[in-house]
Design a protein around this motif. Structure first.
Motif, PDB file in Angstrom:
ATOM      1  N   THR A  27       0.847  -1.187   0.000  1.00 34.54           N
ATOM      2  CA  THR A  27       0.000   0.000   0.000  1.00 34.54           C
ATOM      3  C   THR A  27       0.881   1.235   0.000  1.00 34.54           C
ATOM      4  O   THR A  27       1.966   1.231   0.569  1.00 34.54           O
ATOM      5  N   ARG A  84      -1.908   7.927  -2.232  1.00 39.69           N
ATOM      6  CA  ARG A  84      -3.295   8.293  -1.973  1.00 39.69           C
ATOM      7  C   ARG A  84      -3.393   9.754  -1.536  1.00 39.69           C
ATOM      8  O   ARG A  84      -4.314  10.470  -1.933  1.00 39.69           O
ATOM      9  N   MET A 121      -5.351   8.686   6.085  1.00 36.36           N
ATOM     10  CA  MET A 121      -4.166   8.559   5.228  1.00 36.36           C
ATOM     11  C   MET A 121      -2.886   8.876   6.003  1.00 36.36           C
ATOM     12  O   MET A 121      -1.860   8.228   5.809  1.00 36.36           O
ATOM     13  N   ASP A 129      -3.040  11.864  -4.611  1.00 41.06           N
ATOM     14  CA  ASP A 129      -4.284  11.907  -5.387  1.00 41.06           C
ATOM     15  C   ASP A 129      -5.301  12.845  -4.744  1.00 41.06           C
ATOM     16  O   ASP A 129      -5.939  13.652  -5.419  1.00 41.06           O
TER      17      ASP A 129
END
Length: 332
Positions: A8, A13, A319, A16
């Motif tokens: 991961t 993330r 996150m 993004d």
């Protein structure tokens, strides 16, 4: 396991989720690193800025501001400031360390010269202060100016502690807080300040960045004895540069007479021979120094996650928690 091969990738993330803001940051970086009078400045800066770094530090500023509900324009200025400070320190570090590789590419001081690297680093520091001032926040200026000073203190402390076998873990942590964690904590702290968060939330953001930065640096130091060249530097660089990192400090405290003589020769006196790195790794393993250092890194990552608990619920918060796990994924 390198960050690039982990299952991961929270930093992707985050990238993004913050893509529009990061695009604005990148545009500001390109604009502010320009120089009409000295074209070498953007050449040297672009070599490092565009070398594929993950931009974790500026993303931390954007993430903190977003999580705290900030809707103004100055998080972009602050993120660019953080990246300029980071880039300036890398340029200076590579000169001090006489490094030849950074992020898998030749260093700027190798491609150009030491003078160019130092002076371009100075230029980026000046640009970073211009960006800070534009926010109109004395508090922000204070935080980032203190971070810049702390980074320099950490580097000088590392110079004075280098090769000194009496260096303690306390001194090591001061070095780590200076050269790495100071910018992580400042990056997250200013995101909360610019958003007008209460002091306890600002402190929580600082604590997260501080613990994350410490975990990050301990992992980096550990990988010097067991990573791969994919991490962007040569394995054993810290050993060859005679840096007293946590695994060595712990092994030195447990050394018998023969091991002490080895550390005196290789670290204190710098007389290194073929096979010494392998011997050093064997000694570290014998005393469990690599394993205990790994546990320490994991505990700092856990502290980073704990610091997030009082902050607003937000997808960014999740996150950031995953990022703390990800930083130590290379050693688990």
């Amino acid at each position: 396991m390198s960050l690039d091969h982990a299952a991961t990738k929270p930093h992707e993330r985050l990238a993004d989720a913050l893509s529009e803001d990061m695009a604005a940051v990148n545009a500001m970086i390109r604009e502010r690193m320009a120089s009409e009078n000295a074209p070498r400045i953007p050449e040297v800066t672009a070599h490092l800025v565009e070398a594929g770094g993950k931009r974790v530090r500026p993303m931390l500023t954007l993430a903190a501001a977003r999580m705290c509900g900030y809707e103004g324009p100055y998080h972009v200025h602050l993120a660019a400031t953080v990246e300029f400070i980071h880039t300036a320190t890398l340029l200076h570090d590579d000169v001090v360390d006489e490094s030849s590789q950074r992020r898998g590419r030749p260093t700027a001081n190798l491609l150009w010269d030491n003078n160019s690297s130092v002076l371009v680093g100075d230029y980026l520091f000046a640009r970073s202060f211009q960006l800070m001032v534009e926010t109109g926040s004395i508090r922000v200026l204070d935080i980032l100016a203190n971070a810049a000073a702390t980074i320099a203190e950490g580097e000088v402390l590392q110079l004075t502690a280098a090769s000194d076998l009496k260096t303690t873990e306390e001194t090591y942590l001061k070095v780590v807080r200076g050269k790495t964690a100071a910018l992580f904590s400042a990056a997250t702290e200013v995101g909360g300040v610019i958003a007008g968060m209460p002091e306890d939330k600002v402190q929580a953001l600082f604590d997260y960045g501080d613990a994350l930065g410490i975990a990050f640096q301990i992992v980096d130091d550990l990988l010097d004895f067991g990573g791969t060249d994919a991490i962007g530097k040569n394995i054993g660089d810290d050993f060859r540069e005679r840096k007293l990192t946590m695994p060595i400090i712990r092994a030195v405290t447990q050394a018998d007479a023969e091991e002490r003589a080895f550390w005196e020769r290789t670290i204190a006196k710098g007389r290194q021979e073929d096979g010494d790195l392998e011997t050093a790794i064997a000694i570290l393993k014998r005393h469990g120094a690599l394993d205990t250092t790994r546990e320490t890194a994991l505990s700092w990552a856990a502290k980073a996650k704990d610091a997030l608990t009082s902050l607003p619920d937000h997808e960014i918060k999740d996150m950031l928690s995953d990022l703390a796990d990800y930083v130590v994924a290379r050693i688990t």
